[in-house]
Structures are given as structure tokens and as C-alpha cells.
Design a protein around this motif. Sequence first.
Motif, PDB file in Angstrom:
ATOM      1  N   VAL A 178       0.887  -1.200  -0.103  1.00 33.61           N
ATOM      2  CA  VAL A 178       0.176   0.088  -0.034  1.00 33.61           C
ATOM      3  C   VAL A 178       0.863   1.191   0.031  1.00 33.61           C
ATOM      4  O   VAL A 178       1.624   1.283   0.875  1.00 33.61           O
ATOM      5  CB  VAL A 178      -0.787   0.040   1.429  1.00 33.61           C
ATOM      6  N   ALA A 179       0.637   1.882  -0.973  1.00 32.04           N
ATOM      7  CA  ALA A 179       1.498   3.247  -1.098  1.00 32.04           C
ATOM      8  C   ALA A 179       0.935   4.482  -0.732  1.00 32.04           C
ATOM      9  O   ALA A 179       1.606   5.314   0.164  1.00 32.04           O
ATOM     10  CB  ALA A 179       2.028   3.531  -2.605  1.00 32.04           C
ATOM     11  N   ALA A 180      -0.371   4.641  -0.883  1.00 32.08           N
ATOM     12  CA  ALA A 180      -1.039   5.920  -0.372  1.00 32.08           C
ATOM     13  C   ALA A 180      -2.358   5.582   0.101  1.00 32.08           C
ATOM     14  O   ALA A 180      -3.094   4.539  -0.169  1.00 32.08           O
ATOM     15  CB  ALA A 180      -0.962   6.745  -1.568  1.00 32.08           C
ATOM     16  N   LEU A 181      -2.976   6.408   0.779  1.00 30.79           N
ATOM     17  CA  LEU A 181      -4.460   6.598   1.065  1.00 30.79           C
ATOM     18  C   LEU A 181      -5.133   7.417   0.298  1.00 30.79           C
ATOM     19  O   LEU A 181      -4.753   8.605   0.233  1.00 30.79           O
ATOM     20  CB  LEU A 181      -4.585   6.764   2.470  1.00 30.79           C
ATOM     21  N   LEU A 182      -6.360   7.152  -0.126  1.00 28.60           N
ATOM     22  CA  LEU A 182      -7.221   8.091  -0.827  1.00 28.60           C
ATOM     23  C   LEU A 182      -8.071   8.554   0.284  1.00 28.60           C
ATOM     24  O   LEU A 182      -8.712   7.662   1.112  1.00 28.60           O
ATOM     25  CB  LEU A 182      -8.317   7.630  -1.855  1.00 28.60           C
ATOM     26  N   VAL A 183      -8.255   9.882   0.756  1.00 27.58           N
ATOM     27  CA  VAL A 183      -8.929  10.378   1.927  1.00 27.58           C
ATOM     28  C   VAL A 183      -9.826  11.285   1.434  1.00 27.58           C
ATOM     29  O   VAL A 183      -9.498  12.478   0.717  1.00 27.58           O
ATOM     30  CB  VAL A 183      -8.025  10.669   3.136  1.00 27.58           C
ATOM     31  N   GLY A 184     -10.856  11.752   2.254  1.00 24.07           N
ATOM     32  CA  GLY A 184     -11.801  12.739   2.169  1.00 24.07           C
ATOM     33  C   GLY A 184     -13.163  12.301   2.500  1.00 24.07           C
ATOM     34  O   GLY A 184     -13.621  11.324   3.088  1.00 24.07           O
ATOM     35  N   PRO A 185     -14.004  13.334   2.323  1.00 28.81           N
ATOM     36  CA  PRO A 185     -15.338  13.185   3.084  1.00 28.81           C
ATOM     37  C   PRO A 185     -16.088  12.271   1.984  1.00 28.81           C
ATOM     38  O   PRO A 185     -15.947  12.172   0.731  1.00 28.81           O
ATOM     39  CB  PRO A 185     -16.276  14.534   3.029  1.00 28.81           C
ATOM     40  N   GLY A 186     -17.222  11.627   2.301  1.00 30.42           N
ATOM     41  CA  GLY A 186     -17.877  10.714   1.582  1.00 30.42           C
ATOM     42  C   GLY A 186     -17.790   9.338   1.887  1.00 30.42           C
ATOM     43  O   GLY A 186     -17.567   9.061   3.126  1.00 30.42           O
TER      44      GLY A 186
END
Lengths: 232, 410
Positions: A163-171
Motif C-alpha cells: 500500500v503506497a497511499a491512502l485516498l482520503v476525503g469526505p463521503g
Amino acid sequence: MGSLAERNGYDVGLHLLDRQVLGADDRPVGKVDDVELLLDDGGALVPTALLLGLPALLPRFGPRLGSGLARLHRLVREAAADQDLPLVVDFDLVEEVASDVRLSEPSPRLLHRMAHERADDPRRCRVGDLLGLAVRCAALPRHSKVLDLRMVGSPNGSGEHRVAALLVGPGRPGALLGYDRRSEPGPAAVAAVIHWLHRHARVVELGEGVEIDNEAGEVRIRAGTSLAPLRG
Amino acid sequence: MKRYFAVLLGILTAIGGFVDIGDLVTNAQVGARFGTSLAWVVLMGVIGICVFAEMSGRVAAVSGRATFDLVRERLGPRIGFLNLVGSMLVTLLTFIAEIGGVALALQLVSSVHHVLLVPFVAVAVWLVLWRAKFSSIENVLGLMGLALIGFAVALWQLGPDWGGLAAGLSPAEKPGAEGWATYAFFGVALFGAAMTPYEVFFFSSGGVEERWTAKDLGVMRANVLIGFPLGGVLSVAIAASAATLFLPAGVAVETLGQVGLPVAVGLGKIGLAIVVLGFFAATFGAACETGLSTGYSLAQYFGFPWGKFVRPREAAGFHLILLVVTVIAAGVLLTGVDPIMVTEVSVVFSAVALPLTYFPILVVANDPDYLGEHVNGRLANLLGVVYLLIITIASLAAIPLMVVTSMGQG
């Protein structure tokens, strides 16, 4: 952008979860109900297995509904004591990920039930547990969550996977529907609506500033960690 | 010859959407009450189902993934499950109604009360689902269903005032006695029937059963472009012949027997016999379509083997589902419930299932991982988005209209 196989990097939730698993003999084995991750000694999150079956699927229905359904399932399958653990397909067996996940061996005798020790191993976790975790970060809106996990490596290749990165945000996880990737243009109108809904979503590389705390059920991102916009 | 049989999947699919037992009666009711003033809704429905069936057929042909695979994959387990429940209820209720419909069609011939026939029909349907080859189901029932063309011939023989029928096509020609709410209710019901979700489940899974590949896209499009418009023509022919016979006399249509009456008047005994055969084939075909669709959607959601192209032993779960739904259907019908009433109730669940089925199809039809070079063009995307809006509006309006008009009575 080329096909999934030619790309370096993919999103677990989008490209792997819920896809049909086929044995080398073309027979359906099940769905990718969840993916197991291992926190290795170097601190990297590495996918180790596809998890199949209701014990992997039901917890993904969310904390309340999911645990209720899981309890119901145990009640129905009481006769088999090990039925509350999912079936495991080792990640090495994954040969190709396209619109379905193809394994390198025929389906009979492919699956084994997860052992109790493995299920209790604190270094292992499931993608389904990480998706939807609350994200604490000063630079993001308050109700931000983990939307997806971005991997390096091609799911088809044998090389390094992590895992290289996280996608983060509302929703909600899954609500991006693939519109964060340039390769999926979609009808312009739908794409525009999804982009607008997710205008606050960001990509954050795993590293120093990001701490995944499974116990507290949250991900903390230190102030000053660079947050990249989704596209670009 | 085989080439011509290749389009029968589309025809059988369309029969289940446009002229199954509920729609046979609804079409005649609409004709008797509104003349041809709702025909434009059928045309709109035909275009809509063509757009989405073509997309789902294309995905099935190129990637081998049927529609419920896409639903689960794009919407995730939770929303996908909501759709599963909604569409299973629509499909199961329709399946129940179709078995009752076959019994009603047999009642027309035998005068034996339909409840007594239900157990025999249920056993026959289950045997066909279990033993018959997919292509035989499709060929026999698809061809026999064409007997319903008798309605178009009867309409011609009845010698209607063609100018009057054509003038009645405009919504402004709604008969004054009927309210706009009732008009809208029947409009939504006809549109929902044309776009009913099990059509794409069945069509895309049927494509997988037929082992379509990217080379068969032409065959798939021929299926879409012949099948669904034909279904629309049958639907309008039933409405127009009812309008010709019943509207001037002010007769309300309630039963399947009355639906066939215009044909008896126009073509006599032989015509009636052919059309009753058509009733039988259409309801039996729709029973197979909906029965198989329940198995397809459950199996595709959970990922276990399905279909008639694998041996029953290998798809044991799939065949168990077919057996269980047939037993449920027979049990419900033996309570004496009116089968036509059952299909009307299913409209409620369509409201959930319709948008949640067509949205993921539209999204995946744009995904090059699935379709490579065969992704949607501009026209398919434009129509897809427009129809998604119409579907959403129709879904939101369906339940309020149902309540306000007491299911079209008012």
C-alpha cells in the motif's frame, strides 16, 4: 493509459474488491469479499491474501448491520465451528486481474479456511477494516474517511506489492466509482457530478506523517504532510 | 437457419418485459381507458431498454461479466445488497405472477379453475428450468410468443378509424373522464414495465450462457434492435385493439379473457386460438426469464457458479434457488391471490431496483478495463444519462402516484 496489467499501481477498493474470482479452469470460485494485509517488519502494508465467503463479506456491511448479520450467520452455521472465519486464497495464486480475478490453479482444493492464529494475528488486518476509518487531519474536512488504498505494483505481476497511499476525503468508500482515475472518463455529466462531490478528496502517501491506529479506529495525519489532489 | 434463431434471446427477453401477464392486462386496460394516448411512453421505454440492454450485452460479450457482477463491483456490498433485495422482490413477485399467468392462460382453454392448475404449472416450469437447454427455452418460447402478433393482425381486421387512432397518439387526447394523476400512474407503470430490471439481468446472463465474445457484438445488437421494438409493437397492438373495441363501449378490462376478446371479434376462433397460445408462451417464457433471473442475480452477487451452461451438479446452489423460488411461487398462488394484482405490487420495489441497476451499467460501460476499445460512444452516453434522469424521476414518482390513484382506480 493502458490496461490494468500495464499500469503500475491500482486501487484496492476499485480494482480488486468485489470482483469475481475464477479458477484456472474458468469456474467461479467466489467474490473478492475482502483482502488481507500484513504489516511487515519494514513497516509496509502488504497484501497477503484474498478473503472469500460470508465471514469476510458481512463485516463490510458496517459496524452495526455487519455484526448483526455476522451473528445471524453464526447462529445458522453453528454446526461448523470454524465457519466464522473466511476462506483464504493466497495472493501468489492471483494470475491476472482484469474484469475478473483469475487464479493460477483450478478451483477444487484451492481454498482453505483461515486458521484461528492467523485471524488473531495483530499484524494482519483487512482492507474492509481500513476503508471508512475516520481521518484526523487539520487540512481536511471534519468527516473525512479512508476512501481507498492505492497500491504500487501491478496485480498481475510478481514484483513488489504494498500500500503506497491512502485516498482520503469526505463521503463513502466506493462512492468515487472509479472517477478519480483518468482512464475512466465516463459520461461527462456523471464524471462532473462525482468530481464535484469529491472535490475535497486527497491522496496522501504512507510515511512519517501518517499513523494508522486500528485500536482507536482512526488515521491521524500530521499537519504539514503533503496532500495531493486526486487527479494529476 | 441458426443465424435467425440467434435473435430469439432478445425476443424472449422483451416478451418478459412488455407482454408478461401483468403487462398483457395493463396494456389492454390502458387501451380501453386511454386509447392510444400513452403509446409514446411505450416508445420511450423501448428506446431506454435498448440503450441499457445494449450496454449490458456489450459488457457481457466483451468481459464475460453479467449485470449483477457489475452492480456488486461498482456499488459495493451494501448498496449492491439493497439492489439485490429490491430486484429480487420485483423478480420473485413477477415470477409468482407468471406461474399464475400460465395457469390463467390454461384456464381459458380448459375452464379448470387456475388455482387447481398452479401445482402442475409450477412443476412444469421447474422441470424446464432444471432440464431444458438454454437455447431450447429461448427458441421454443421465443418463437411461440410471436403468436401474439395476432393482435396486430386483429387490429387491422377490426378496421379501426386509423386517423382517429393516430390523432389519439398525442397526450392531449387523454379521455376527459380520466384524471392526470391516473394518466401519470399508468405512464409510469408502462415505462417501469418496459425497463424492468430483470430484462438486463436475463439478457446479459443469457449472453454469457450463449458464450458471446467480442465477435458477437453484431448478433447482440441485432437481438436488442429486433427484440425490444417488437415487444413495444406487441404492447401497442394490444392497447390499440382494446381501444378500438372497448373504449367506445366504455367497457373496463379486468381479466385475461377480455384481453383476447378483440382478437376473437377481429379474427374469429382460429385467431383466438393462436393468441391464447401466445398468452401461454409469453407467460411461460416470462416465468423462465424471471425464475432464471432470481438465480442469476443471487449467484452473481455472491459469486458462486451459475447458469445452464455448466452441469447442474456444478451449479447446485443456483438450481437449489430455482427450486426454492418455484415452491414459494406455488405456495403463494395456492392462497388464491390474484396473479395480476401481484405484478402491480412489484412496481414499488422497481423504484429501488431501477436506478441502482442502470447506474452501474452506465458507469462500467465507460470503463476500458472492462471494455477496452468497445467503451460507450457519445450517443450511448448521452442517451444513458438522459434515461438515468427519467428513470430516477419515474422511480420517485411511482409510489406517491400509486397511493394517490389507489393503483390506477381513481
